[in-house]
Design an enzyme around this catalytic site. Structure first.
Site: not given
Ligand code: FDA
Length: 327
Positions: A146, A196
């Site tokens: 991570d 990732r």
């Molecule tokens: P974001 O949270 O910006 O959401 C964008 C849009 O997605 C929202 O506006 C909405 O439309 C949709 N959405 C999001 N959640 C939803 C929900 N529950 N229901 C409906 N729509 C939703 N971070 C880190 O710093 N170090 C790490 O090692 C990791 N590891 C990691 C592994 C994996 C497998 C994942 C998926 C994520 C991580 N993260 C992480 C976390 C990552 O950095 C981030 O904070 C979150 O994934 C949120 O960002 P998103 O890209 O998902 O979209």
């Protein structure tokens, strides 16, 4: 930038560092109910139940034993033992280990393995991660490291480079909010690594990170383009529809089939979308955290999305008032 991003998010992420807030959160019974939405239990058997359900719906898994920022050697040792127990339990599932894409994976935080210990922290974390990689190799599982806050990135990537000389299947996480990440993507994509890509979940200063979410998403798409064009294995870790919708075209342009990359989402988030992607024949891996050190992970999830925070606050408000004590 919205009020949530600009004002609320940094305050919530600040709470992730506070031991006073942590104790308070752990004592509110309703927290547990909300935590259960994001965390697959506290024990290996509970994590294995979640794994079985996800595997039944054609999703692959990466399992994280919760914990971070270890300050004692004994705690780092206990984390290694927990991972070895977990890998033994995963090994008993008897899943094919010679597939190109390994269905079972564990995710590690180097800070939980001793990286921040004042004496020889980096060396201890490297040795501990090596022990876990050895056992993972034995059962045919993958390991991904991570990404934590930006002060750890150089140390983490140097440990990953060293481990990859022996375990070339070892993956790592890169965060698109960091301004350095396009260069890191170029390096790891050229070396054929599993990467990732996520946006990043810590409160980082503008000197090193984009703080506007549109900039973070733009950077994500640029970095993903680099990974897709490279010789490694991109892991698209995001719930964002803008990103997910961009993936098929990017894959076509770079000549990748659905076997040459995967989508990844967190346990309990957008479950229906996870199933849709898996049902359509994509590789969909779910990050499954378990263990009792859930506080930091949980707070980062609250800080990601107003709806997550609202869900928690609503659960707090709906708490049944205690019966009035007899006087
Ligand atoms: P974001 O949270 O910006 O959401 C964008 C849009 O997605 C929202 O506006 C909405 O439309 C949709 N959405 C999001 N959640 C939803 C929900 N529950 N229901 C409906 N729509 C939703 N971070 C880190 O710093 N170090 C790490 O090692 C990791 N590891 C990691 C592994 C994996 C497998 C994942 C998926 C994520 C991580 N993260 C992480 C976390 C990552 O950095 C981030 O904070 C979150 O994934 C949120 O960002 P998103 O890209 O998902 O979209």
């Amino acid at each position: 930038m919205g009020v949530f991003q600009q004002v609320v998010r940094p305050v919530i992420l600040g709470a992730a560092q506070s031991s006073r807030m942590r104790r308070a959160a752990e004592q509110i019974p309703v927290t547990r109910k909300v935590v259960d939405r994001f965390v697959a239990g506290e024990t290996v058997p509970e994590a294995m139940d979640a794994v079985a359900q996800l595997r039944d719906s054609s999703r692959t898994v990466t399992i994280d034993y919760l914990g971070e920022d270890t300050t004692k050697v004994e705690d780092a040792d206990a984390t290694v033992r927990a991972y070895l127990d977990l890998l033994d339990a995963l090994g008993k599932r008897g899943e094919a280990a010679n597939t190109k894409v390994r269905p079972l994976e564990v995710s590690l935080k180097l800070s939980a393995l001793g990286q921040a210990l004042p004496r020889d922290g980096e060396k201890i974390a490297l040795e501990n991660a090596h022990t876990i990689c050895e056992r993972a190799k034995g059962i045919g599982a993958w390991v991904t490291v991570d990404a934590e806050d930006h002060t750890t990135t150089d140390s983490t990537l140097s440990i990953v480079r060293e481990l990859r000389t022996e375990f070339d299947w070892l993956g790592t996480v890169l965060q698109s909010y960091l301004k350095r990440t396009p260069a890191d993507c170029e390096e790891f994509a050229a070396s054929g690594a599993r990467i990732r890509l996520c946006k990043g979940a810590y409160d980082e200063p503008a000197s090193v990170a984009y703080r506007d979410m549109d900039d973070v998403t733009d950077s994500y798409l640029r970095c993903l383009g680099v990974l897709m064009a490279g010789s490694g294995y991109p892991m698209v870790a995001s719930h964002d529809p803008v990103i997910i919708e961009a993936v098929p075209a990017l894959a076509r342009e770079t000549g990748r089939s659905v076997a040459d990359f995967e989508y990844q989402m967190l346990y309990g988030i957008r479950d229906a979308e996870q199933r849709r992607l898996a049902d359509e024949g994509n590789q969909m891996r779910v990050y499954v955290p378990f263990g009792n050190e859930w506080y930091g992970y949980f707070v980062r999830r609250l800080a990601e999305r107003p709806a997550n925070l609202t869900f928690f606050l609503r659960a707090l408000a709906e708490r049944k008032p205690k019966a009035t004590p007899a006087v």
